[in-house]
Motif scaffolding. Structure first.
Motif, PDB file in Angstrom:
ATOM      1  N   LYS A   1      39.825  43.674  35.306  1.00  0.00           N
ATOM      2  CA  LYS A   1      41.032  43.781  36.127  1.00  0.00           C
ATOM      3  C   LYS A   1      41.581  45.198  36.241  1.00  0.00           C
TER       4      LYS A   1
ATOM      5  N   THR B   1      37.129  47.423  38.515  1.00  0.00           N
ATOM      6  CA  THR B   1      35.698  47.638  38.241  1.00  0.00           C
ATOM      7  C   THR B   1      34.834  47.194  39.432  1.00  0.00           C
ATOM      8  N   THR B   2      35.243  46.129  40.120  1.00  0.00           N
ATOM      9  CA  THR B   2      34.423  45.657  41.242  1.00  0.00           C
ATOM     10  C   THR B   2      34.492  46.645  42.406  1.00  0.00           C
TER      11      THR B   2
ATOM     12  N   SER C   1      47.538  41.000  36.264  1.00  0.00           N
ATOM     13  CA  SER C   1      46.440  40.743  37.202  1.00  0.00           C
ATOM     14  C   SER C   1      45.497  39.684  36.608  1.00  0.00           C
TER      15      SER C   1
ATOM     16  N   TYR D   1      41.841  50.671  49.717  1.00  0.00           N
ATOM     17  CA  TYR D   1      40.742  51.321  50.440  1.00  0.00           C
ATOM     18  C   TYR D   1      39.580  50.331  50.566  1.00  0.00           C
TER      19      TYR D   1
ATOM     20  N   GLY E   1      42.472  42.299  44.797  1.00  0.00           N
ATOM     21  CA  GLY E   1      43.615  42.827  45.533  1.00  0.00           C
ATOM     22  C   GLY E   1      44.452  41.680  46.075  1.00  0.00           C
TER      23      GLY E   1
ATOM     24  N   TYR F   1      50.615  38.676  44.862  1.00  0.00           N
ATOM     25  CA  TYR F   1      51.393  37.770  44.013  1.00  0.00           C
ATOM     26  C   TYR F   1      52.767  38.402  43.762  1.00  0.00           C
TER      27      TYR F   1
HETATM   28  N1  LIG Z   1      39.767  48.919  46.846  1.00  0.00           N
HETATM   29  C1  LIG Z   1      40.166  47.853  46.148  1.00  0.00           C
HETATM   30  N2  LIG Z   1      40.111  46.625  46.677  1.00  0.00           N
HETATM   31  C2  LIG Z   1      40.525  45.552  45.957  1.00  0.00           C
HETATM   32  N3  LIG Z   1      41.027  45.632  44.701  1.00  0.00           N
HETATM   33  C3  LIG Z   1      41.099  46.854  44.158  1.00  0.00           C
HETATM   34  C4  LIG Z   1      40.670  47.999  44.844  1.00  0.00           C
HETATM   35  N4  LIG Z   1      40.874  49.064  44.046  1.00  0.00           N
HETATM   36  C5  LIG Z   1      41.399  48.606  42.906  1.00  0.00           C
HETATM   37  N5  LIG Z   1      41.528  47.279  42.959  1.00  0.00           N
HETATM   38  C6  LIG Z   1      42.071  46.460  41.864  1.00  0.00           C
HETATM   39  O1  LIG Z   1      41.001  45.786  41.256  1.00  0.00           O
HETATM   40  C7  LIG Z   1      41.570  44.670  40.595  1.00  0.00           C
HETATM   41  C8  LIG Z   1      40.466  43.741  40.188  1.00  0.00           C
HETATM   42  O2  LIG Z   1      39.829  44.368  39.104  1.00  0.00           O
HETATM   43  P1  LIG Z   1      38.352  44.075  38.712  1.00  0.00           P
HETATM   44  O3  LIG Z   1      37.468  44.206  39.879  1.00  0.00           O
HETATM   45  O4  LIG Z   1      38.038  44.954  37.565  1.00  0.00           O
HETATM   46  O5  LIG Z   1      38.421  42.560  38.251  1.00  0.00           O
HETATM   47  S1  LIG Z   1      37.254  41.773  37.497  1.00  0.00           S
HETATM   48  O6  LIG Z   1      37.375  42.086  36.098  1.00  0.00           O
HETATM   49  O7  LIG Z   1      35.960  42.127  38.029  1.00  0.00           O
HETATM   50  O8  LIG Z   1      37.575  40.358  37.745  1.00  0.00           O
HETATM   51  C9  LIG Z   1      42.496  44.111  41.624  1.00  0.00           C
HETATM   52  O9  LIG Z   1      43.488  43.388  40.937  1.00  0.00           O
HETATM   53  P2  LIG Z   1      44.463  42.372  41.675  1.00  0.00           P
HETATM   54  O10 LIG Z   1      45.292  43.245  42.581  1.00  0.00           O
HETATM   55  O11 LIG Z   1      45.267  41.746  40.618  1.00  0.00           O
HETATM   56  O12 LIG Z   1      43.618  41.413  42.421  1.00  0.00           O
HETATM   57  C10 LIG Z   1      43.032  45.357  42.300  1.00  0.00           C
HETATM   58  O13 LIG Z   1      44.298  45.738  41.861  1.00  0.00           O
END
Ligand SMILES: Nc1ncnc2c1ncn2[C@@H]1O[C@H](COP(=O)(O)OS(=O)(=O)O)[C@@H](OP(=O)(O)O)[C@H]1O
Length: 913
Positions: A655, A658-659, A752, A857, A870, A873
């Motif tokens: 969270k 990383t993705t 998150s 982005y 993203g 909430y």
């Molecule tokens: N470009 C872009 N697009 C979408 N989301 C983005 C991006 N950059 C950072 N984030 C933040 O990444 C959060 C999700 O984190 P992870 O990908 O590490 O989650 S996971 O551990 O793989 O489930 C996700 O958390 P949430 O906002 O709570 O959904 C985002 O805040």
């Protein structure tokens, strides 16, 4: 039955919830996945019942070292992280202590005693050590001897400079002592300690009933040392002859108490002791050599009049000490040290008296015309075995044969082969490969054919072959592990093997065992006789050196300090001058003459079982990179190479974006991520949990073959970051990997995570508010505390980062500010390319654009991340926000301290809190 298993229905329910929650938190939670999990839990439950009821787990849970558990408990904050591993994994995922033997790292060639990488200051990250060794010089040969002595016996130890700060002796929270013994490589340095440090150590020893073992070094300017305080005089630089133990001392265990050694002693650096107080009692005596014209000849030459080992019973100050008049290079001193260690630690080091022995003769019938056994040698092998049986009743030589070379030698040697086969029933036989092929050069079917042919050969010649033990030529396929070998062995009922290659052939004292797919691989010893060592003059230093090795040198010391010995020898060592028969018979006799050690020769599977019940911490392998060792590269298939391994790993935590980072990097032509996994999707999660036990080939298969030299393979598994084993395991396999860690504001990260779990209908978070989860007290139900831990623990960044820094040099770790990654990914990606040396460099401003609607982005070519990244909430409630500010305050302070210590800039959110 249920009560027998010690697992309650409640635990199972919690477990179900936890597992579901965990998987959902990992990745998308599909119906299919839940069904799969329920099914596998059914299986696991059955396994668990079996394990619990039958004690199959080698009694491991009950044997689990209480010190280790205490240390674990102490280093976790309260109950946090206490439930990191599912129950059934308990024994599988125990920390492998290889690192301790390799001086905090997994590298065998870092000499013991070399200073380890600047360790972070956080106390609870330092694993429990058992012996604390104070040394004058970390690089001295003395330190190496001590290190080998401990490493052979799997005694965890830590070396520290006697002139430096005294390391923390007690685990702060629980009042648990870290060390059961203090050792000084030079007693004089103990006597010279300043009052503050001495009383610190003495108080520790008194309070926790910890003794001191000290050696002496005589190469000093003053030949005589007097300690008025201790009413003790030490005279150094002496040459001695004869040696005898004090029969009145009550701690003789390994030593035969009435031993008298009438020969000259090696070295002219002995120290003798004169005492003037009843608190002392002599442990061993000697006689000053009258021919010695060295420094200390003005002392009594009287027969056995000198005290060369002393026991201070602590009547003066309550601290018990045993001091030896030289180091451990003299074997009698090593025996005394062993007995003293047992005595001074009240047996807490658990040193066994049994020595399990198996002598393998690899390569029976193989090639080497001119140096093979003749008929008389074969007969002499039976005679030798009988002589050994006089000492070890069940003893047999273990002959590993390659039937394809039968009768390959000269006529005389052919008669030798025939005679061996006639005498076959006298020996034990195990399968080698038919033509001595190395499995890594074969494909699966040829490998199988070779084993079949050998079996047919054995049947034809009425040779009874043990089914459960097998060894391959040159250890090929055993380690580094080739699944083809294990597949075939499992089919054939093999349950154990041995190798000298794990984790590496050198240093010999560092060899360890492991269990892979149920096959127990025990470390092998070499007695320094190889295929070409066929006559006494071939032995380095000739017969004189071989005799020295037997009579107190290398070979004797192996017996003294290695509870389980599987020796490797070759057929030619039993022909010609019959060196092996000579060496083993003599050393066995010598060992039994001078020690109370018990030599036993149970069957191989029993040896292996006893090995792993003695060293359960070695059960899990620690995979190393075959291409990092010349020896391993030679026995690793060419086509598997090591190119299919990542050079960059995004370790999380969850969270933090990383993705997004993964997807953005995938847009670079030189960066290739791991393939999708059917269970774990874009994450392989190899270095944590059970996947690791699938072995290296499994991991490699998850990566594409890099087609361009500039290609950098990488993976992201967001759960690595806060896992205790991940840094060590990654370091072992990929010591040069670049590690990427993303840290975003920990309260935001926790929030998150909560919403991520809700979106997957996690049964726990669906029934509790965010505040209820994060503030769950220790009295809350287990499943709620687990949820709280998984929500908060990854955000304790300093604790985890410190662990990564224990293994990886700072230059290999990139810390990304998660907020910056969200708001300004272009700069982050440009920096990351430089950090990882990505070629060609691509300016990401052409690849990313901000999407108002998403609020993040997105990639210009393929668009935004899916809707579960993203999410929208409501903002965090004030109560939770306040609570978390307080909760993370100290952790953030620790992070600031750690980053300042390593001169690393703070992420913006940290600078502002
Ligand atoms: N470009 C872009 N697009 C979408 N989301 C983005 C991006 N950059 C950072 N984030 C933040 O990444 C959060 C999700 O984190 P992870 O990908 O590490 O989650 S996971 O551990 O793989 O489930 C996700 O958390 P949430 O906002 O709570 O959904 C985002 O805040």
């Amino acid at each position: 039955m249920l009560s027998m298993t010690r697992v309650t229905i409640r635990q199972v329910a919690v477990w179900v919830l936890t597992l579901l929650g965990r998987v959902c938190s990992m990745k998308r939670c599909s119906l299919f996945k839940i069904v799969t999990i329920l099914f596998s839990m059914g299986l696991t439950w059955v396994t668990l019942l079996l394990i619990n009821a039958s004690g199959v787990a080698l009694g491991i849970r009950s044997k689990m070292n209480s010190d280790l558990m205490a240390a674990r408990a102490a280093r976790d904050v309260g109950d946090l992280a206490a439930n990191e591993q599912p129950l059934v994994d308990d024994y599988l995922v125990q920390d492998n202590p290889l690192g301790f033997y390799f001086n905090e790292k997994l590298h065998g060639n870092i000499p013991i005693g070399a200073p380890f990488q600047a360790a972070p200051k956080l106390d609870h990250q330092i694993p429990l050590k058992k012996v604390l060794v104070f040394v004058g010089d970390l690089g001295s040969p003395q330190v190496i001897v001590l290190g080998q002595f401990f490493a052979h016996q799997r005694i965890e130890y830590r070396t520290t400079l006697v002139t430096g700060d005294v390391p923390t002796l007690v685990l702060s929270d629980l009042n648990v002592p870290r060390y059961v013994l203090l050792v000084f490589d030079d007693y004089a340095s103990y006597l010279r300690l300043d009052a503050r440090r001495r009383s610190l150590l003495d108080d520790y020893c008194k309070k926790y009933k910890v003794g001191i073992l000290a050696l002496t070094q005589s190469k000093r300017s003053s030949e005589t040392e007097v300690s008025v305080e201790f009413k003790l005089k030490l005279q150094h630089g002496l040459k001695l002859k004869k040696f005898k133990l004090n029969t009145e001392v009550d701690f003789w265990r390994v030593a035969k108490r009435d031993m008298v050694w009438l020969e000259d002693l090696p070295s002219s650096d002995w120290t003798i002791f004169s005492v003037k107080h009843s608190t002392y009692r002599p442990v061993a005596f000697s006689t000053v050599d009258p021919t010695w014209r060295g420094s200390g000849t003005n002392v009594s030459k009287q027969e056995f009049g000198c005290v060369v080992a002393l026991h201070d019973r602590g009547l003066l100050d309550g601290v018990e000490r045993v001091i030896l008049g030289l180091d451990l290079s003299f074997w009698l001193n090593a025996i005394i040290a062993m007995d003293a260690m047992t005595y001074l630690t009240n047996g807490r080091l658990g040193l066994p008296l049994d020595r399990l022995l198996q002598i393998d003769i690899d390569d029976m019938f193989v090639g080497h015309t001119g140096i093979r056994t003749h008929a008389r040698d074969a007969e002499e092998m039976v005679a030798s075995q009988n002589r050994i049986r006089h000492y070890i009743p069940n003893f047999s030589y273990f002959l590993g044969f390659s039937g394809g070379w039968f009768l390959a030698g000269t006529p005389l040697e052919q008669s030798g082969d025939r005679r061996l086969v006639e005498l076959a029933e006298h020996f034990q036989w195990f399968n080698h490969m038919y033509r001595h092929e190395q499995p890594h050069t074969q494909n699966g079917s040829i490998f199988k054919l070779s084993l079949d042919n050998n079996t047919i050969f054995a049947e034809k010649h009425k040779i009874r072959v043990v089914k459960d033990y097998m060894v391959t030529p040159h250890h090929s396929g055993v380690y580094p592990a080739l699944e083809m070998v294990y597949d075939e062995w499992i089919k054939r009922g093999v349950v154990c093997s041995s190798t000298e290659e794990y984790p590496s052939i050198t240093p010999q004292w560092g060899r360890r065992g492991f269990i892979h797919r149920g096959i127990m691989v025990v470390p092998r010893q070499t007695c320094r006789l190889y295929t070409k060592t066929v006559n006494f003059e071939d032995y380095p230093g000739g017969k004189e050196q071989l005799d020295y090795s037997i009579r107190g040198g290398f070979l004797f010391n192996l017996f003294l300090s290695t509870p389980v010995m599987i020796f490797m020898t070759h057929m030619s060592n039993y022909a010609n001058d019959r060196l092996a028969m000579y060496a083993f018979e003599k050393v066995i006799e010598f060992v039994l003459t001078w020690t109370n050690l018990r030599l036993l020769s149970p069957p191989p599977a029993e040896i292996a079982r006893r090995y792993f019940s003695m060293y359960p911490q070695e059960i899990n392998p620690v995979w190393t990179n075959p291409c990092d060792s010349e020896k391993h590269r030679e026995i690793w298939p060419e086509e598997k190479s090591c190119r299919r391994l990542p050079k960059l790993i995004i370790v999380g935590p969850q969270k933090t974006g990383t993705t997004a980072l993964l997807r953005f990097l995938e847009a670079h032509p030189s960066l290739k991520s791991s393939k999708q996994d059917p269970v774990y999707f874009e994450e392989i999660q190899f270095f944590i949990g059970k996947n690791y036990l699938n072995g290296l080939e499994w991991y490699q298969e998850h990566f594409p073959e890099p087609n361009d030299p500039r290609t950098i393979l990488f993976e992201k598994s967001a759960n690595y970051f806060d896992n205790e084993l991940a840094p060590k395991r990654i370091y072992a396999l990929l010591p040069r990997a670049k590690i990427v860690i993303i840290v975003s504001e920990p309260a935001r990260r926790a929030y998150s995570w909560y919403h991520h779990m809700r979106s997957h209908d996690d049964p726990v978070v669906m029934n509790y508010t965010f505040f209820e989860v994060v503030s769950a007290p220790e009295t809350a139900p287990r499943f709620l505390r687990d949820a709280r831990n998984r929500c908060l623990k990854p955000g304790m960044y300093a604790v985890h980062l410190a662990r990564w820094l224990q293994f990886f040099p700072q230059q290999q770790i990139l810390l990304i500010d998660g907020d910056q990654l969200s708001k300004d990914p272009i700069t982050v990606l440009n920096n990351l390319q430089i950090f990882a040396g990505v070629q060609p460099f691509i300016d990401y401003s052409g690849k990313l654009e901000y999407q108002e609607e998403k609020g993040f982005y997105c990639l210009t070519e393929t668009g935004c991340l899916s809707s579960n990244k993203g999410r929208k909430y409501p903002p965090m409630d004030v109560e939770s926000s306040r609570y978390l500010d307080k909760f993370f305050k100290d952790h953030n302070t620790n992070l600031r301290t750690l980053l300042s210590d390593i001169n690393y800039p703070y992420p913006l959110w940290l600078a502002q809190t």
